[in-house]
Scaffold this motif. Structure first.
Motif, PDB file in Angstrom:
ATOM      1  N   ILE A 115       0.865  -1.186   0.000  1.00 55.11           N
ATOM      2  CA  ILE A 115       0.000   0.000   0.000  1.00 55.11           C
ATOM      3  C   ILE A 115       0.901   1.235   0.000  1.00 55.11           C
ATOM      4  O   ILE A 115       1.838   1.320   0.801  1.00 55.11           O
ATOM      5  CB  ILE A 115      -0.914   0.008   1.246  1.00 55.11           C
ATOM      6  CG1 ILE A 115      -1.867  -1.192   1.212  1.00 55.11           C
ATOM      7  CG2 ILE A 115      -1.685   1.325   1.343  1.00 55.11           C
ATOM      8  CD1 ILE A 115      -2.720  -1.365   2.470  1.00 55.11           C
ATOM      9  N   VAL A 116       0.610   2.147  -0.928  1.00 53.04           N
ATOM     10  CA  VAL A 116       1.374   3.402  -0.996  1.00 53.04           C
ATOM     11  C   VAL A 116       0.395   4.549  -0.736  1.00 53.04           C
ATOM     12  O   VAL A 116      -0.560   4.735  -1.503  1.00 53.04           O
ATOM     13  CB  VAL A 116       2.041   3.583  -2.376  1.00 53.04           C
ATOM     14  CG1 VAL A 116       2.881   4.860  -2.393  1.00 53.04           C
ATOM     15  CG2 VAL A 116       2.890   2.364  -2.747  1.00 53.04           C
ATOM     16  N   ASN A 117       0.625   5.285   0.342  1.00 55.02           N
ATOM     17  CA  ASN A 117      -0.249   6.398   0.718  1.00 55.02           C
ATOM     18  C   ASN A 117       0.413   7.720   0.367  1.00 55.02           C
ATOM     19  O   ASN A 117       1.467   8.057   0.925  1.00 55.02           O
ATOM     20  CB  ASN A 117      -0.513   6.365   2.225  1.00 55.02           C
ATOM     21  CG  ASN A 117      -1.346   5.171   2.641  1.00 55.02           C
ATOM     22  OD1 ASN A 117      -2.263   4.778   1.915  1.00 55.02           O
ATOM     23  ND2 ASN A 117      -1.049   4.600   3.795  1.00 55.02           N
ATOM     24  N   PHE A 118      -0.193   8.485  -0.539  1.00 59.99           N
ATOM     25  CA  PHE A 118       0.375   9.784  -0.883  1.00 59.99           C
ATOM     26  C   PHE A 118       0.115  10.799   0.225  1.00 59.99           C
ATOM     27  O   PHE A 118      -1.023  11.109   0.560  1.00 59.99           O
ATOM     28  CB  PHE A 118      -0.184  10.290  -2.217  1.00 59.99           C
ATOM     29  CG  PHE A 118       0.686   9.889  -3.372  1.00 59.99           C
ATOM     30  CD1 PHE A 118       0.788   8.557  -3.747  1.00 59.99           C
ATOM     31  CD2 PHE A 118       1.455  10.826  -4.046  1.00 59.99           C
ATOM     32  CE1 PHE A 118       1.637   8.164  -4.786  1.00 59.99           C
ATOM     33  CE2 PHE A 118       2.295  10.451  -5.094  1.00 59.99           C
ATOM     34  CZ  PHE A 118       2.389   9.122  -5.460  1.00 59.99           C
ATOM     35  N   SER A 119       1.190  11.304   0.797  1.00 65.56           N
ATOM     36  CA  SER A 119       1.133  12.398   1.758  1.00 65.56           C
ATOM     37  C   SER A 119       1.648  13.638   1.025  1.00 65.56           C
ATOM     38  O   SER A 119       1.438  13.802  -0.175  1.00 65.56           O
ATOM     39  CB  SER A 119       1.980  12.019   2.986  1.00 65.56           C
ATOM     40  OG  SER A 119       2.035  13.079   3.906  1.00 65.56           O
ATOM     41  N   SER A 120       2.370  14.499   1.729  1.00 65.26           N
ATOM     42  CA  SER A 120       2.933  15.710   1.113  1.00 65.26           C
ATOM     43  C   SER A 120       3.963  16.303   2.061  1.00 65.26           C
ATOM     44  O   SER A 120       3.815  16.190   3.290  1.00 65.26           O
ATOM     45  CB  SER A 120       1.820  16.736   0.877  1.00 65.26           C
ATOM     46  OG  SER A 120       2.385  17.993   0.554  1.00 65.26           O
ATOM     47  N   ILE A 121       4.958  16.981   1.493  1.00 69.01           N
ATOM     48  CA  ILE A 121       5.902  17.684   2.374  1.00 69.01           C
ATOM     49  C   ILE A 121       5.279  18.965   2.939  1.00 69.01           C
ATOM     50  O   ILE A 121       5.890  19.632   3.761  1.00 69.01           O
ATOM     51  CB  ILE A 121       7.227  18.039   1.664  1.00 69.01           C
ATOM     52  CG1 ILE A 121       6.990  19.023   0.514  1.00 69.01           C
ATOM     53  CG2 ILE A 121       7.955  16.783   1.201  1.00 69.01           C
ATOM     54  CD1 ILE A 121       8.263  19.744   0.056  1.00 69.01           C
ATOM     55  N   SER A 122       4.056  19.288   2.470  1.00 66.10           N
ATOM     56  CA  SER A 122       3.457  20.571   2.873  1.00 66.10           C
ATOM     57  C   SER A 122       3.372  20.721   4.393  1.00 66.10           C
ATOM     58  O   SER A 122       3.599  21.806   4.927  1.00 66.10           O
ATOM     59  CB  SER A 122       2.074  20.710   2.252  1.00 66.10           C
ATOM     60  OG  SER A 122       1.249  19.654   2.683  1.00 66.10           O
ATOM     61  N   TYR A 123       3.085  19.628   5.099  1.00 68.39           N
ATOM     62  CA  TYR A 123       2.977  19.751   6.565  1.00 68.39           C
ATOM     63  C   TYR A 123       4.348  19.843   7.209  1.00 68.39           C
ATOM     64  O   TYR A 123       4.510  20.485   8.249  1.00 68.39           O
ATOM     65  CB  TYR A 123       2.149  18.597   7.164  1.00 68.39           C
ATOM     66  CG  TYR A 123       2.902  17.311   7.395  1.00 68.39           C
ATOM     67  CD1 TYR A 123       3.519  17.058   8.619  1.00 68.39           C
ATOM     68  CD2 TYR A 123       2.985  16.343   6.410  1.00 68.39           C
ATOM     69  CE1 TYR A 123       4.206  15.867   8.839  1.00 68.39           C
ATOM     70  CE2 TYR A 123       3.657  15.169   6.610  1.00 68.39           C
ATOM     71  CZ  TYR A 123       4.276  14.932   7.824  1.00 68.39           C
ATOM     72  OH  TYR A 123       4.955  13.770   8.038  1.00 68.39           O
ATOM     73  N   MET A 124       5.358  19.233   6.582  1.00 70.28           N
ATOM     74  CA  MET A 124       6.712  19.333   7.132  1.00 70.28           C
ATOM     75  C   MET A 124       7.237  20.763   6.964  1.00 70.28           C
ATOM     76  O   MET A 124       8.004  21.261   7.780  1.00 70.28           O
ATOM     77  CB  MET A 124       7.654  18.362   6.419  1.00 70.28           C
ATOM     78  CG  MET A 124       7.177  16.918   6.421  1.00 70.28           C
ATOM     79  SD  MET A 124       8.265  15.896   5.392  1.00 70.28           S
ATOM     80  CE  MET A 124       7.239  14.479   5.099  1.00 70.28           C
TER      81      MET A 124
END
Ligand SMILES: NC(=O)c1ccc[n+]([C@@H]2O[C@H](COP(=O)([O-])OP(=O)(O)OC[C@H]3O[C@@H](n4cnc5c(N)ncnc54)[C@H](O)[C@@H]3O)[C@@H](O)[C@H]2O)c1
Ligand SMILES: O=C(O)C(=O)C[C@H](O)[C@H](O)CO
Length: 255
Positions: free
Chosen positions: A141-150
């Protein structure tokens, strides 16, 4: 585009992608078909033209099911249809999200619920059905997150909250599903210049500022997400689970 690598175990694999008909998701559908995988995807808008484009390009069409993935029963039904067409899932790519802009002051309770349903709840319940289908033979399973929160970006706090939630969910589900050889990883893109990003959010000033933050001095394209996703989907990453892999051109986040 040319495939940068071949992942032999993905040939004939049953892959389900949320939002696989546009933006990054369309590149992922293309990239998985190029590996010889059988792809099914859900999307809100009609993707018939894209399906035909893929049929012409690969000689095989992805299975497109139109619908709103926040309806959990419908989401599960489309994943079951994918299994009927292509066999139980080997790979789930949770890609669909919504980065609609908003501010704390204007946020209503209904808007919060909707954003979390799209950006977090649908991811979770897609994992639930994928885990059922993968329980006997494992899967990825690959869940797309984002660096936006980092980066601590403002302008879409419920989106960044969800992105952080996705990495937490990924770690916990990796622990729960590891004994069944189901791997769960997150992929955190940097700024990927899809047509939607260019049309809606990308000003010349913001683009220049973002390139300053990247170590690599080229903007990212949807195609740049293909090989990293295939790597996480395939047995090439068989010893990796519970991780969040940034694919962002080397954004250096400073205090
Ligand atoms: N583009 C970027 O710069 C960027 C940066 C970091 C992370 N990401 C992540 O990458 C992923 C893809 O981003 P994108 O820019 O291609 O997004 P996008 O908005 O261009 O595409 C999202 C897709 O999801 C589908 N979708 C949205 N809501 C849906 C719903 N309720 N039901 C069914 N389908 C739905 C849309 O139809 C569309 O096909 C997202 O998880 C996003 O958070 C993108
Ligand atoms: O929308 C996202 O998830 C992004 O990460 C986009 C960019 O990184 C962001 O707009 C740059 O400031």
């Amino acid at each position: 585009m040319d495939q940068p690598a071949t992942f032999h175990d993905l040939h004939g694999a049953s892959v389900y992608i949320t939002g696989g008909g546009s933006g990054v998701g369309a590149a992922l559908t293309d990239g998985c078909l190029a590996q010889g995988a059988n792809v099914a995807f859900i999307g809100r808008s009609d993707a018939s033209d894209f399906v035909e484009e893929m049929r012409d390009k690969h000689g095989r069409a992805p299975l497109f099911m139109q619908g709103d993935m926040t309806d959990t029963d419908l989401l599960h039904a489309t994943m079951q249809k994918a299994a009927e067409a292509h066999g139980p899932l080997n790979v789930l790519i949770n890609n669909a999200a919504n980065d609609k802009r908003h501010a704390l002051e204007d946020t209503t309770s209904e808007f919060w619920d909707w954003m979390i349903e799209v950006n977090l709840k649908a991811y979770y319940f897609a994992c639930q059905e994928a885990a059922r289908q993968m329980k006997d033979k494992g899967g990825s399973i690959v869940n797309f997150s984002s660096i936006s929160y980092m980066m601590g970006n403002s302008g879409y706090p419920i989106y960044t909250t969800s992105n952080a939630g996705i990495t937490g969910m990924t770690r916990s589900l990796a622990r729960e599903l590891g004994p069944k050889n189901i791997r769960v990883n997150a992929l955190a893109p940097g700024w990927v210049l899809t047509q939607k990003q260019l049309d809606m959010w990308a000003t010349p000033e913001d683009l220049a500022a973002h390139l300053d933050r990247q170590c690599l001095k080229e903007h990212l394209t949807p195609e740049d997400m293909i090989a990293p996703t295939l790597f996480l989907a395939s047995n090439a990453s068989r010893a990796m689970t519970g991780q969040c892999m940034a694919v962002d051109g080397g954004v250096v986040v400073t205090g």
